[in-house]
Design a protein around this motif. Structure first.
Motif, PDB file in Angstrom:
ATOM      1  N   ILE A 259      -9.665  -4.168   7.462  1.00 32.77           N
ATOM      2  CA  ILE A 259      -9.188  -4.968   8.586  1.00 32.77           C
ATOM      3  C   ILE A 259      -7.775  -4.533   8.952  1.00 32.77           C
ATOM      4  O   ILE A 259      -6.857  -4.628   8.128  1.00 32.77           O
ATOM      5  N   ASN A 260      -7.596  -4.038  10.163  1.00 31.65           N
ATOM      6  CA  ASN A 260      -6.272  -3.610  10.608  1.00 31.65           C
ATOM      7  C   ASN A 260      -5.489  -4.802  11.141  1.00 31.65           C
ATOM      8  O   ASN A 260      -5.890  -5.432  12.126  1.00 31.65           O
ATOM      9  N   VAL A 261      -4.393  -5.105  10.469  1.00 32.19           N
ATOM     10  CA  VAL A 261      -3.578  -6.272  10.815  1.00 32.19           C
ATOM     11  C   VAL A 261      -2.297  -5.822  11.501  1.00 32.19           C
ATOM     12  O   VAL A 261      -1.509  -5.068  10.918  1.00 32.19           O
ATOM     13  N   PRO A 262      -2.034  -6.253  12.720  1.00 28.61           N
ATOM     14  CA  PRO A 262      -0.775  -5.917  13.387  1.00 28.61           C
ATOM     15  C   PRO A 262       0.419  -6.396  12.552  1.00 28.61           C
ATOM     16  O   PRO A 262       0.431  -7.531  12.067  1.00 28.61           O
ATOM     17  N   GLY A 263       1.389  -5.519  12.344  1.00 33.03           N
ATOM     18  CA  GLY A 263       2.571  -5.912  11.581  1.00 33.03           C
ATOM     19  C   GLY A 263       2.452  -5.716  10.090  1.00 33.03           C
ATOM     20  O   GLY A 263       3.396  -6.024   9.353  1.00 33.03           O
ATOM     21  N   ALA A 264       1.314  -5.191   9.610  1.00 34.66           N
ATOM     22  CA  ALA A 264       1.158  -4.895   8.178  1.00 34.66           C
ATOM     23  C   ALA A 264       1.757  -3.523   7.924  1.00 34.66           C
ATOM     24  O   ALA A 264       1.155  -2.503   8.242  1.00 34.66           O
ATOM     25  N   THR A 265       2.961  -3.483   7.345  1.00 36.14           N
ATOM     26  CA  THR A 265       3.720  -2.237   7.258  1.00 36.14           C
ATOM     27  C   THR A 265       3.735  -1.584   5.882  1.00 36.14           C
ATOM     28  O   THR A 265       4.132  -0.429   5.756  1.00 36.14           O
ATOM     29  N   GLY A 266       3.367  -2.309   4.840  1.00 37.89           N
ATOM     30  CA  GLY A 266       3.481  -1.761   3.495  1.00 37.89           C
ATOM     31  C   GLY A 266       4.921  -1.750   3.006  1.00 37.89           C
ATOM     32  O   GLY A 266       5.262  -1.012   2.075  1.00 37.89           O
ATOM     33  N   PHE A 268       9.007  -4.257   3.127  1.00 38.70           N
ATOM     34  CA  PHE A 268       9.578  -5.601   3.107  1.00 38.70           C
ATOM     35  C   PHE A 268       9.318  -6.366   4.406  1.00 38.70           C
ATOM     36  O   PHE A 268       9.241  -7.593   4.404  1.00 38.70           O
ATOM     37  N   ASP A 269       9.209  -5.634   5.516  1.00 40.02           N
ATOM     38  CA  ASP A 269       9.085  -6.283   6.819  1.00 40.02           C
ATOM     39  C   ASP A 269       7.644  -6.569   7.217  1.00 40.02           C
ATOM     40  O   ASP A 269       7.366  -6.894   8.366  1.00 40.02           O
ATOM     41  N   THR A 270       6.718  -6.466   6.291  1.00 39.06           N
ATOM     42  CA  THR A 270       5.312  -6.716   6.605  1.00 39.06           C
ATOM     43  C   THR A 270       5.115  -8.144   7.108  1.00 39.06           C
ATOM     44  O   THR A 270       5.872  -9.059   6.747  1.00 39.06           O
ATOM     45  N   ASP A 271       4.126  -8.364   7.932  1.00 41.15           N
ATOM     46  CA  ASP A 271       3.863  -9.690   8.495  1.00 41.15           C
ATOM     47  C   ASP A 271       2.920 -10.462   7.565  1.00 41.15           C
ATOM     48  O   ASP A 271       1.702 -10.351   7.658  1.00 41.15           O
ATOM     49  N   TYR A 272       3.509 -11.240   6.682  1.00 38.84           N
ATOM     50  CA  TYR A 272       2.731 -12.005   5.698  1.00 38.84           C
ATOM     51  C   TYR A 272       1.792 -13.004   6.377  1.00 38.84           C
ATOM     52  O   TYR A 272       0.624 -13.140   5.992  1.00 38.84           O
ATOM     53  N   SER A 273       2.294 -13.713   7.368  1.00 36.79           N
ATOM     54  CA  SER A 273       1.490 -14.749   8.023  1.00 36.79           C
ATOM     55  C   SER A 273       0.253 -14.165   8.699  1.00 36.79           C
ATOM     56  O   SER A 273      -0.833 -14.747   8.639  1.00 36.79           O
ATOM     57  N   GLN A 274       0.431 -13.002   9.337  1.00 35.33           N
ATOM     58  CA  GLN A 274      -0.714 -12.370   9.988  1.00 35.33           C
ATOM     59  C   GLN A 274      -1.775 -11.966   8.972  1.00 35.33           C
ATOM     60  O   GLN A 274      -2.982 -12.063   9.242  1.00 35.33           O
ATOM     61  N   LYS A 275      -1.350 -11.507   7.802  1.00 35.49           N
ATOM     62  CA  LYS A 275      -2.321 -11.143   6.768  1.00 35.49           C
ATOM     63  C   LYS A 275      -3.158 -12.366   6.380  1.00 35.49           C
ATOM     64  O   LYS A 275      -4.379 -12.268   6.194  1.00 35.49           O
ATOM     65  N   ALA A 276      -2.506 -13.504   6.257  1.00 37.47           N
ATOM     66  CA  ALA A 276      -3.231 -14.728   5.907  1.00 37.47           C
ATOM     67  C   ALA A 276      -4.190 -15.137   7.023  1.00 37.47           C
ATOM     68  O   ALA A 276      -5.351 -15.502   6.766  1.00 37.47           O
ATOM     69  N   ASN A 277      -3.711 -15.091   8.262  1.00 36.45           N
ATOM     70  CA  ASN A 277      -4.552 -15.471   9.397  1.00 36.45           C
ATOM     71  C   ASN A 277      -5.788 -14.590   9.487  1.00 36.45           C
ATOM     72  O   ASN A 277      -6.906 -15.074   9.711  1.00 36.45           O
ATOM     73  N   TYR A 278      -5.579 -13.286   9.322  1.00 37.95           N
ATOM     74  CA  TYR A 278      -6.704 -12.355   9.409  1.00 37.95           C
ATOM     75  C   TYR A 278      -7.660 -12.523   8.226  1.00 37.95           C
ATOM     76  O   TYR A 278      -8.871 -12.330   8.364  1.00 37.95           O
ATOM     77  N   ALA A 279      -7.117 -12.887   7.066  1.00 37.64           N
ATOM     78  CA  ALA A 279      -7.980 -13.106   5.902  1.00 37.64           C
ATOM     79  C   ALA A 279      -8.925 -14.280   6.146  1.00 37.64           C
ATOM     80  O   ALA A 279     -10.126 -14.204   5.850  1.00 37.64           O
ATOM     81  N   VAL A 280      -8.391 -15.361   6.690  1.00 39.00           N
ATOM     82  CA  VAL A 280      -9.222 -16.536   6.974  1.00 39.00           C
ATOM     83  C   VAL A 280     -10.296 -16.183   7.994  1.00 39.00           C
ATOM     84  O   VAL A 280     -11.469 -16.535   7.829  1.00 39.00           O
ATOM     85  N   ASP A 281      -9.914 -15.477   9.064  1.00 37.36           N
ATOM     86  CA  ASP A 281     -10.893 -15.087  10.078  1.00 37.36           C
ATOM     87  C   ASP A 281     -11.969 -14.168   9.496  1.00 37.36           C
ATOM     88  O   ASP A 281     -13.147 -14.280   9.833  1.00 37.36           O
ATOM     89  N   THR A 282     -11.546 -13.261   8.627  1.00 34.80           N
ATOM     90  CA  THR A 282     -12.487 -12.299   8.035  1.00 34.80           C
ATOM     91  C   THR A 282     -13.560 -12.996   7.210  1.00 34.80           C
ATOM     92  O   THR A 282     -14.713 -12.550   7.149  1.00 34.80           O
ATOM     93  N   LEU A 283     -13.201 -14.100   6.581  1.00 41.02           N
ATOM     94  CA  LEU A 283     -14.156 -14.820   5.737  1.00 41.02           C
ATOM     95  C   LEU A 283     -15.286 -15.473   6.534  1.00 41.02           C
ATOM     96  O   LEU A 283     -16.288 -15.903   5.953  1.00 41.02           O
ATOM     97  N   ASN A 284     -15.135 -15.534   7.843  1.00 44.14           N
ATOM     98  CA  ASN A 284     -16.219 -16.087   8.656  1.00 44.14           C
ATOM     99  C   ASN A 284     -17.467 -15.221   8.607  1.00 44.14           C
ATOM    100  O   ASN A 284     -18.585 -15.728   8.706  1.00 44.14           O
ATOM    101  N   ASP A 285     -17.291 -13.913   8.438  1.00 43.79           N
ATOM    102  CA  ASP A 285     -18.470 -13.039   8.373  1.00 43.79           C
ATOM    103  C   ASP A 285     -18.432 -12.076   7.186  1.00 43.79           C
ATOM    104  O   ASP A 285     -19.146 -11.073   7.166  1.00 43.79           O
ATOM    105  N   HIS A 286     -17.585 -12.366   6.200  1.00 44.91           N
ATOM    106  CA  HIS A 286     -17.555 -11.610   4.949  1.00 44.91           C
ATOM    107  C   HIS A 286     -17.566 -12.603   3.782  1.00 44.91           C
ATOM    108  O   HIS A 286     -17.177 -13.759   3.933  1.00 44.91           O
TER     109      HIS A 286
END
Length: 397
Positions: A259-266, A268-286
């Motif tokens: 899952i490609n998450v906007p702002g996931a940089t690898g 310190f400045d990675t977007d933690y909140s977006q990772k969580a949001n995308y994880a929840v959405d991903t669980l709808n069909d995974h």
């Protein structure tokens, strides 16, 4: 049942005098990790088998439920799958760092975290200069790939650059020195200095007070691995969320959805909140999602206590907090928190220490541990197990 595995890369550490002899985990404010520990079961994982190097490649392969002694062929080919290099039989993939060399020493293993845009210009130049030897592939920031068609080079001894910062470059090149492939590739690395030192990208970086990316470092080589798809091995449809090609590469070989998450940089400045949001959405069909965060590892390599605490607390608040709020909508779920390996501030590199893990689920089983850290985990009911056995243990929760 829905499953989430949150991996704080390199979170585990040693007690530090600066923290009153507490580890970074013990010194961090992590109520959500503590919630998982106190409402579930705890233990220690040996994610790095005896005799293997403590890299994120080996450790994350273990966490995903695959024995590295059976499946691991090298770090390079794992990243190749993500970068877009379709390895063929006989080809060997090397991880290629842009580093900073100074006075014959390895001064910085990531060239001051060179940007991907800058790196692309350097990669293009290298491909013009070394086209007859192999091909360079663009990755992210300082992390790239080099592929050559000579399977014998897979047996060379290479050294991770983050393990030898400050040391003499000549002493840490590919070995054995008299091997024809080692001689060739060591020459490529040393010749890269002449090519990169005066490159416009590096001239600009130097003017702006940044370290130049004035050398390449080849390491972690291997051939294409053969892995059983995750869905066939465990019967679940899985996904990965990460900012680094290594984890995406593992996902590709295992048939996981990256899952490609906007702002996931690898970083310190990675977007933690977006990772969580995308994880929840991903669980709808995974059925299962691995959420990987690189930032604590980067802080460990830098010896930066403040950034490591900040990263761990961000994982706790912005990722685990969000997941614990949202997972109940799936009725039955399980969540686990763990690092892949330790990256202690005091040594600035990976170690083979067993790492703490905690997991809880809607089944309500728990032990007497009430905090998440390296020492509390020792008192957990799960004891110490081999890393590749984690997945079965987690799915049986």
């Amino acid at each position: 049942m829905k499953y989430v595995v949150v991996i704080g890369d390199g979170m585990a550490d040693y007690p530090l005098e600066e923290l009153n002899n507490k580890t970074v985990l013990q010194a961090s404010v992590i109520p959500n990790m503590d919630f998982i520990a106190s409402n579930g079961t705890n233990g220690l994982l040996k994610t790095v088998p005896e005799g293997m190097l403590p890299g994120s490649d080996v450790a994350n392969l273990s966490i995903m439920g695959y024995d590295p002694k059976k499946y691991y062929t090298g770090r390079g080919p794992l990243e190749a799958a993500s970068i877009g290099a379709d390895l063929q039989n006989g080809e060997v993939a090397f991880r290629c760092n842009f580093i900073t060399a100074k006075d014959g020493k390895l001064a910085d293993f990531n060239a001051n975290h060179i940007s991907t845009e800058e790196a692309k210009e350097l990669i293009d130049t290298l491909n013009q200069e070394f086209a007859e030897i192999g091909k360079f592939y663009l990755g992210v920031s300082y992390r790239h790939l080099f592929v050559m068609n000579d399977v014998e080079s897979a047996s060379l001894k290479s050294t991770p650059p983050h393990d030898v910062v400050g040391e003499n470059i000549e002493e840490n090149l590919l070995k054995p020195y008299d091997d024809k492939n080692a001689e060739l590739l060591n020459k490529v690395m040393c010749d890269s200095v002449k090519i990169l030192e005066d490159h416009p990208v590096n001239k600009k970086r130097t003017v702006n007070g940044k370290y130049p990316a004035n050398m390449i470092w080849l390491w972690g080589q291997g051939t294409k691995p053969n892995m059983d798809p995750f869905i066939e091995k465990y019967g679940l449809k899985g996904a990965t969320i990460t900012g680094v090609d290594l984890i995406k590469g593992l996902g590709s070989y295992l048939g996981l959805t990256n899952i490609n998450v906007p702002g996931a940089t690898g970083y310190f400045d990675t977007d933690y909140s977006q990772k969580a949001n995308y994880a929840v959405d991903t669980l709808n069909d995974h059925d299962l999602v691995f959420v990987h965060v690189e930032a604590p590892d980067e802080a460990g390599h830098a010896g930066d206590i403040t950034e490591k605490i900040k990263a761990i607390e961000s994982i706790d608040e912005k990722i685990i907090g969000k997941l614990l709020d949202e997972l109940p909508k799936f009725d039955n779920y399980a969540i686990s928190i763990l690092p892949d390996h330790a990256t202690p501030i005091s040594v600035k590199t990976h170690t083979t220490d067993a790492i703490p893990y905690a997991m809880c689920s809607t089944n309500g089983v728990k032990d007497n541990v009430n905090q998440y850290n390296e020492f509390s985990a020792k008192m957990g009911s799960l004891g110490t197990i081999e890393g590749h056995k984690f997945m079965k243990s987690f799915l049986d929760i």
